[in-house]
Design a protein around this motif. Structure first.
Motif, PDB file in Angstrom:
ATOM      1  N   ALA A 207       0.772  -1.068  -0.079  1.00  0.00           N
ATOM      2  CA  ALA A 207       0.025  -0.018   0.021  1.00  0.00           C
ATOM      3  C   ALA A 207       0.812   1.211   0.066  1.00  0.00           C
ATOM      4  O   ALA A 207       0.605   2.347  -0.646  1.00  0.00           O
ATOM      5  N   GLY A 208       2.011   1.429   0.821  1.00  0.00           N
ATOM      6  CA  GLY A 208       2.935   2.413   0.791  1.00  0.00           C
ATOM      7  C   GLY A 208       3.384   2.838  -0.480  1.00  0.00           C
ATOM      8  O   GLY A 208       3.428   3.754  -0.931  1.00  0.00           O
ATOM      9  N   LEU A 214       1.671   6.681  -6.805  1.00  0.00           N
ATOM     10  CA  LEU A 214       0.642   7.776  -7.154  1.00  0.00           C
ATOM     11  C   LEU A 214       0.962   9.322  -6.975  1.00  0.00           C
ATOM     12  O   LEU A 214       0.255  10.195  -7.075  1.00  0.00           O
ATOM     13  N   GLY A 215       2.206   9.575  -6.171  1.00  0.00           N
ATOM     14  CA  GLY A 215       2.436  10.699  -5.825  1.00  0.00           C
ATOM     15  C   GLY A 215       1.686  11.566  -4.170  1.00  0.00           C
ATOM     16  O   GLY A 215       1.792  12.410  -4.090  1.00  0.00           O
ATOM     17  N   LEU A 216       1.373  10.458  -3.601  1.00  0.00           N
ATOM     18  CA  LEU A 216       0.333  10.675  -2.493  1.00  0.00           C
ATOM     19  C   LEU A 216       1.333  11.258  -1.361  1.00  0.00           C
ATOM     20  O   LEU A 216       2.654  10.671  -1.243  1.00  0.00           O
ATOM     21  N   PRO A 217       1.086  12.173  -0.535  1.00  0.00           N
ATOM     22  CA  PRO A 217       2.135  12.461   0.467  1.00  0.00           C
ATOM     23  C   PRO A 217       2.291  11.487   1.625  1.00  0.00           C
ATOM     24  O   PRO A 217       1.349  10.671   1.885  1.00  0.00           O
ATOM     25  N   ALA A 218       3.486  11.389   2.183  1.00  0.00           N
ATOM     26  CA  ALA A 218       3.796  10.862   3.233  1.00  0.00           C
ATOM     27  C   ALA A 218       3.877   9.229   3.117  1.00  0.00           C
ATOM     28  O   ALA A 218       2.979   8.587   3.793  1.00  0.00           O
ATOM     29  N   TRP A 222       2.187   6.698   5.957  1.00  0.00           N
ATOM     30  CA  TRP A 222       0.846   5.826   5.682  1.00  0.00           C
ATOM     31  C   TRP A 222       0.985   4.345   5.395  1.00  0.00           C
ATOM     32  O   TRP A 222       0.108   3.493   5.795  1.00  0.00           O
ATOM     33  N   GLY A 223       2.350   3.839   4.993  1.00  0.00           N
ATOM     34  CA  GLY A 223       2.328   2.412   4.565  1.00  0.00           C
ATOM     35  C   GLY A 223       2.632   1.875   6.276  1.00  0.00           C
ATOM     36  O   GLY A 223       1.998   0.607   6.321  1.00  0.00           O
ATOM     37  N   VAL A 224       3.162   2.620   7.132  1.00  0.00           N
ATOM     38  CA  VAL A 224       3.312   1.950   8.473  1.00  0.00           C
ATOM     39  C   VAL A 224       2.073   1.971   9.138  1.00  0.00           C
ATOM     40  O   VAL A 224       1.896   1.070   9.988  1.00  0.00           O
ATOM     41  N   VAL A 225       1.346   3.078   8.848  1.00  0.00           N
ATOM     42  CA  VAL A 225       0.022   3.074   9.697  1.00  0.00           C
ATOM     43  C   VAL A 225      -1.065   1.773   9.001  1.00  0.00           C
ATOM     44  O   VAL A 225      -1.558   1.311   9.716  1.00  0.00           O
ATOM     45  N   MET A 226      -0.987   1.647   7.926  1.00  0.00           N
ATOM     46  CA  MET A 226      -1.857   0.662   7.244  1.00  0.00           C
ATOM     47  C   MET A 226      -1.200  -0.760   7.565  1.00  0.00           C
ATOM     48  O   MET A 226      -2.087  -1.702   7.714  1.00  0.00           O
ATOM     49  N   ALA A 244      -8.333   8.204   0.525  1.00  0.00           N
ATOM     50  CA  ALA A 244      -7.073   8.626  -0.291  1.00  0.00           C
ATOM     51  C   ALA A 244      -7.704   8.486  -1.650  1.00  0.00           C
ATOM     52  O   ALA A 244      -7.652   9.659  -2.413  1.00  0.00           O
ATOM     53  N   ALA A 245      -8.597   7.778  -2.077  1.00  0.00           N
ATOM     54  CA  ALA A 245      -9.120   7.501  -3.575  1.00  0.00           C
ATOM     55  C   ALA A 245     -10.285   8.543  -3.792  1.00  0.00           C
ATOM     56  O   ALA A 245     -10.396   8.774  -4.537  1.00  0.00           O
ATOM     57  N   LEU A 246     -10.778   8.885  -2.627  1.00  0.00           N
ATOM     58  CA  LEU A 246     -11.916   9.637  -2.782  1.00  0.00           C
ATOM     59  C   LEU A 246     -11.374  11.307  -3.098  1.00  0.00           C
ATOM     60  O   LEU A 246     -12.000  11.946  -3.686  1.00  0.00           O
ATOM     61  N   PHE A 247     -10.236  11.598  -2.307  1.00  0.00           N
ATOM     62  CA  PHE A 247      -9.625  12.921  -2.498  1.00  0.00           C
ATOM     63  C   PHE A 247      -9.137  12.766  -3.872  1.00  0.00           C
ATOM     64  O   PHE A 247      -9.327  13.798  -4.507  1.00  0.00           O
ATOM     65  N   LEU A 248      -8.506  11.872  -4.267  1.00  0.00           N
ATOM     66  CA  LEU A 248      -8.064  11.789  -5.739  1.00  0.00           C
ATOM     67  C   LEU A 248      -9.104  12.153  -6.678  1.00  0.00           C
ATOM     68  O   LEU A 248      -8.956  12.933  -7.804  1.00  0.00           O
ATOM     69  N   ALA A 249     -10.302  11.404  -6.519  1.00  0.00           N
ATOM     70  CA  ALA A 249     -11.353  11.497  -7.557  1.00  0.00           C
ATOM     71  C   ALA A 249     -12.025  12.692  -7.669  1.00  0.00           C
ATOM     72  O   ALA A 249     -12.159  13.367  -8.705  1.00  0.00           O
ATOM     73  N   LEU A 250     -12.094  13.564  -6.315  1.00  0.00           N
ATOM     74  CA  LEU A 250     -12.546  14.887  -6.425  1.00  0.00           C
ATOM     75  C   LEU A 250     -11.824  16.092  -6.840  1.00  0.00           C
ATOM     76  O   LEU A 250     -12.099  17.139  -7.259  1.00  0.00           O
TER      77      LEU A 250
END
Length: 335
Positions: A207-208, A214-218, A222-226, A244-250
């Protein structure tokens, strides 16, 4: 009559213990995993009670603090993210993001005609807010549950020799057979927990890496959190990658959003049910199908505690059948 009375007593004892089954399961699992640490402390302190107290405190920091922190933080962030998404939909930002790409204009019309997007997003935001509120309001219950686990863990660590001696005394099996059963149960718990940790690390890594690509931050954070969330049966990596996917879509990055959704569902989401039984089965020398049924069936039957109880029940049944077969073979050999 004696057999019937024993059976009835065992059923009643199970009913008495059922409310405490999750706490008992995790306390026993933690005691098995940290018994070497307890032995080391006893060799230094020469006092089992003090060693058990120190071990419980150390285990609490290792296990409880990361789970509570990550769980509360992420569900709260998800609720805030859902509110932000609701605002973007209500103000029409999502439509402007789509209209910026003429090839997707028909998608906006279809969404408006077939789906009441503002109402749907509002319901989603309400669900996230309610979930976050329930999680926070249930913190006291969680504290009580965790306290019970570590209360039991203290006695399992301090009195483990007495507990094993009692099992040897009460078991209808011979001493060698009982010892074999206990060793197999220990190996099962270790294989299940270590297999879960390996799968969680792999899920967090995959996931990280997708977040990074995809260029998402941190992405590392977020990989450690997941990875941590993947260890918790009732949560999972989806708590992070869905918002994260919803933010990318919007924001108009529909291709990236679709890639993240497919990656999360088909790779990150399914690797748990596919890889965990394989790892557990290899460690326990079980067929993958049996390992799969014991893990997934245990979760369905016992809830989160089934992650341990499912494989343990299968192991105990297998050992008892092997003991029966061995005894039958010995009896046939003496005739």
């Amino acid at each position: 009559m004696l057999i019937a009375a024993i059976a009835a007593g065992m059923v009643l004892c199970y009913l008495l213990a059922q409310p405490f089954l999750p706490a008992l399961t995790w306390a026993i699992a933690l005691s098995v995993l940290f018994t070497p640490f307890q032995r080391w402390l006893e060799s230094k302190l020469r006092h089992p009670g003090l060693a058990a107290i120190i071990a419980v405190v150390v285990i609490a920091f290792i296990v409880v603090v990361p789970v509570l922190f990550v769980g509360q933080h992420l569900i709260g962030q998800a609720a805030q993210g859902a509110q932000l998404i609701e605002t973007k939909v209500a103000t029409g930002e999502w439509r402007r993001a789509i209209e910026a790409q003429p090839s997707l204009a028909s998608v906006a019309v279809m969404i408006e005609d077939d789906l009441d997007l503002p109402a749907t997003v509002k319901s989603l935001a309400t669900w996230f807010s309610t979930t976050a509120g329930s999680f926070v309001s249930g913190s006291m219950f969680q504290v009580i549950s965790f306290s019970l686990i570590f209360y039991l863990l203290f006695f399992f660590l301090r009195d483990r020799r007495l507990a094993v001696a009692s099992l040897h005394h009460l078991s209808p099996l011979s001493r060698e057979e009982t010892e074999n059963l206990l060793l197999r149960v220990r190996d099962t718990i270790q294989a299940t927990v270590y297999g879960t940790l390996v799968v969680s690390i792999i899920q967090g890594l995959l996931a990280g890496l997708m977040f990074w690509w995809l260029g998402l931050p941190a992405p590392l954070l977020w990989g450690v959190v997941m990875a941590v969330l993947s260890v918790v049966p009732m949560l999972g990596a989806f708590v992070v990658w869905i918002p994260a996917a919803l933010f990318l879509a919007l924001e108009g990055s529909w291709g990236k959003s679709l890639i993240l959704v497919l990656w999360g569902m088909l790779v990150v989401g399914t690797i748990d049910n596919l890889l965990r039984p394989i790892l557990v089965g290899n460690l326990l020398k079980l067929h993958t199908v049996l390992a799969f049924i014991s893990v997934v069936g245990g979760l369905m039957l016992f809830g989160p505690a089934g992650l341990i109880l499912g494989p343990v029940v299968l192991t105990i049944t297998t050992v008892l059948l092997e003991t029966w077969r061995s005894r039958s073979a010995d009896e046939l050999g003496t005739q």
